[in-house]
Scaffold this active site. Structure first.
Site, PDB file in Angstrom:
ATOM      1  N   ARG A  17       8.761   7.518  -4.745  1.00  0.00           N
ATOM      2  CA  ARG A  17       7.677   7.369  -3.761  1.00  0.00           C
ATOM      3  C   ARG A  17       8.174   6.599  -2.531  1.00  0.00           C
ATOM      4  O   ARG A  17       8.374   7.167  -1.472  1.00  0.00           O
ATOM      5  CB  ARG A  17       6.470   6.651  -4.406  1.00  0.00           C
ATOM      6  CG  ARG A  17       5.153   6.795  -3.633  1.00  0.00           C
ATOM      7  CD  ARG A  17       5.032   5.957  -2.375  1.00  0.00           C
ATOM      8  NE  ARG A  17       5.125   4.519  -2.608  1.00  0.00           N
ATOM      9  CZ  ARG A  17       5.106   3.613  -1.643  1.00  0.00           C
ATOM     10  NH1 ARG A  17       4.995   3.971  -0.375  1.00  0.00           N
ATOM     11  NH2 ARG A  17       5.233   2.330  -1.925  1.00  0.00           N
ATOM     12  N   ASP A  18       8.415   5.338  -2.695  1.00  0.00           N
ATOM     13  CA  ASP A  18       8.787   4.498  -1.557  1.00  0.00           C
ATOM     14  C   ASP A  18      10.123   4.943  -0.957  1.00  0.00           C
ATOM     15  O   ASP A  18      10.340   4.852   0.248  1.00  0.00           O
ATOM     16  CB  ASP A  18       8.870   3.036  -2.026  1.00  0.00           C
ATOM     17  CG  ASP A  18       8.875   2.054  -0.874  1.00  0.00           C
ATOM     18  OD1 ASP A  18       8.617   2.467   0.260  1.00  0.00           O
ATOM     19  OD2 ASP A  18       9.146   0.864  -1.118  1.00  0.00           O
ATOM     20  N   HIS A 209      10.023  -7.427  -3.951  1.00  0.00           N
ATOM     21  CA  HIS A 209      10.318  -6.112  -3.368  1.00  0.00           C
ATOM     22  C   HIS A 209      11.116  -6.329  -2.083  1.00  0.00           C
ATOM     23  O   HIS A 209      10.555  -6.495  -1.002  1.00  0.00           O
ATOM     24  CB  HIS A 209       8.978  -5.405  -3.088  1.00  0.00           C
ATOM     25  CG  HIS A 209       9.117  -3.995  -2.595  1.00  0.00           C
ATOM     26  ND1 HIS A 209       8.776  -2.906  -3.366  1.00  0.00           N
ATOM     27  CD2 HIS A 209       9.550  -3.491  -1.411  1.00  0.00           C
ATOM     28  CE1 HIS A 209       8.968  -1.793  -2.673  1.00  0.00           C
ATOM     29  NE2 HIS A 209       9.440  -2.128  -1.482  1.00  0.00           N
ATOM     30  N   HIS A 211      14.181  -5.344   0.731  1.00  0.00           N
ATOM     31  CA  HIS A 211      14.785  -4.183   1.376  1.00  0.00           C
ATOM     32  C   HIS A 211      16.208  -4.505   1.795  1.00  0.00           C
ATOM     33  O   HIS A 211      16.555  -5.655   2.055  1.00  0.00           O
ATOM     34  CB  HIS A 211      13.942  -3.762   2.577  1.00  0.00           C
ATOM     35  CG  HIS A 211      12.769  -2.915   2.176  1.00  0.00           C
ATOM     36  ND1 HIS A 211      12.311  -1.875   2.915  1.00  0.00           N
ATOM     37  CD2 HIS A 211      11.975  -2.956   1.085  1.00  0.00           C
ATOM     38  CE1 HIS A 211      11.285  -1.297   2.311  1.00  0.00           C
ATOM     39  NE2 HIS A 211      11.050  -1.943   1.207  1.00  0.00           N
ATOM     40  N   CYS A 242      10.313   2.324   6.301  1.00  0.00           N
ATOM     41  CA  CYS A 242       8.890   2.393   6.581  1.00  0.00           C
ATOM     42  C   CYS A 242       8.721   3.121   7.907  1.00  0.00           C
ATOM     43  O   CYS A 242       9.275   2.692   8.914  1.00  0.00           O
ATOM     44  CB  CYS A 242       8.277   1.000   6.647  1.00  0.00           C
ATOM     45  SG  CYS A 242       6.569   1.020   7.203  1.00  0.00           S
ATOM     46  N   ASN A 251      15.146   0.595   0.428  1.00  0.00           N
ATOM     47  CA  ASN A 251      14.830  -0.357  -0.638  1.00  0.00           C
ATOM     48  C   ASN A 251      16.104  -0.871  -1.300  1.00  0.00           C
ATOM     49  O   ASN A 251      17.160  -0.231  -1.243  1.00  0.00           O
ATOM     50  CB  ASN A 251      13.970   0.349  -1.697  1.00  0.00           C
ATOM     51  CG  ASN A 251      12.582   0.636  -1.190  1.00  0.00           C
ATOM     52  OD1 ASN A 251      11.754  -0.253  -1.114  1.00  0.00           O
ATOM     53  ND2 ASN A 251      12.334   1.880  -0.804  1.00  0.00           N
TER      54      ASN A 251
END
Ligand code: MG
Length: 293
Positions: A17-18, A209, A211, A242, A251
């Site tokens: 997803r991300d 989380h 990056h 993003c 990520n």
């Protein structure tokens, strides 16, 4: 020497997803399914597989339903999806998911750009998602974005993240993931912020989380680990970014994170060779990865 080392940590895989979401070229559904199946085979036990967002906003995830229907569901594996609103939750439940993920920023500008809502509106929406999810036996995990800095507003006060985290916990989120959306944390803030927020949360757990920023993300993970965080988000292959945060890097690369913990004698339940293989496959799906650090 690190103190109070746990035997294991939990890795939360966000690649499908991300990681894939900002990719400009549509990735065929069967390749997304193959990546998720490889992650399941590698031993990932928590995988964010897609998002139920309007295809006009995130065209890459327009096959959310087909992805959920096509993946092999491993025993004991929790597959979840990002949902921005009640409609998304409804679709996720319809696809048999038992867990959903919400997101909002601590920064008004980023939240407006990313979600087209003010922070107060996001909080109301997420509260409604939690209420409806609880009625359907679905668990909610929540991201807070721009915790360590915002590309538009600059440095973010950690008190803002604390305020949002306490609200999310009161809505019923079982886990809150602190997002360094554009890689602006330092190992000091990566230690201090979760330490401060963790001390105030009563029920919800914390996740980190981070990056990619030329390898600093691993220093951040280690700092958050020392602060007591036991859940770490990563994307196999280091994919992501993003679309609404200029300069956002991918990520944290799951396979490197797993290797770091294994070298420390901390288990993840993930097979290093297989997660590396999944990471290599993920990179073949990406055109963005070749433009980033
Ligand atoms: Mg991310």
């Amino acid at each position: 020497m690190l103190e109070n080392m746990p035997e294991s940590v939990s890795v939360f895989e966000v690649g499908p997803r991300d990681g894939l979401q900002p990719e400009p070229e549509f990735i065929p559904t069967e390749k997304k399914i193959r990546l998720i199946d490889m992650l399941t085979d590698a031993g990932c036990r928590r995988i964010e597989v897609t998002s139920f967002v309007h295809p006009k906003w995130v065209p890459q995830m327009r096959d959310a339903r087909e992805v959920c229907a096509g993946i092999r569901r491993g025993e004991g594996v929790v597959y979840n999806a990002l949902v921005p609103n009640l409609k998304g939750l409804e679709l996720a439940i319809d696809c048999g998911l038992k867990e959903v993920v919400t997101i909002m920023s601590t920064s008004e500008s980023h939240n407006k750009k990313n979600l087209n809502m003010s922070c107060a509106e996001s909080l109301r929406e997420i509260e409604a998602i939690n209420r409806a999810a609880a009625q359907n036996g679905v668990r909610v995990r929540s991201y807070i974005a721009t915790v360590f800095g915002c590309p538009m507003e600059g440095e973010m006060p950690p008190e803002k993240a604390l305020e949002v985290a306490l609200a999310l916990e009161s809505f019923g989120a079982y886990e809150i993931s602190l997002g360094d959306t554009t890689g602006m944390a330092s190992p000091l803030s990566a230690y201090g912020v979760p330490k401060m927020i963790g001390a105030r949360l009563k029920r919800a757990g914390l996740a980190a989380h981070f990056h990619r920023f030329f390898g600093l993300e691993h220093a951040h993970n280690l700092a958050a680990f020392q602060a007591g965080v036991r859940v770490f988000d990563g994307a196999a292959g280091g994919l992501g970014g993003c679309p609404y945060a200029p300069g956002a890097k991918g990520n944290c690369q799951t396979e490197v994170m797993v290797e770091m913990f294994h070298r420390m004698g901390v288990g993840t339940g993930i097979d290093l060779e297989k997660i590396r293989e999944a990471g290599r496959f993920a990179q073949t799906l990406s055109t963005l990865i070749h433009q980033k650090c």
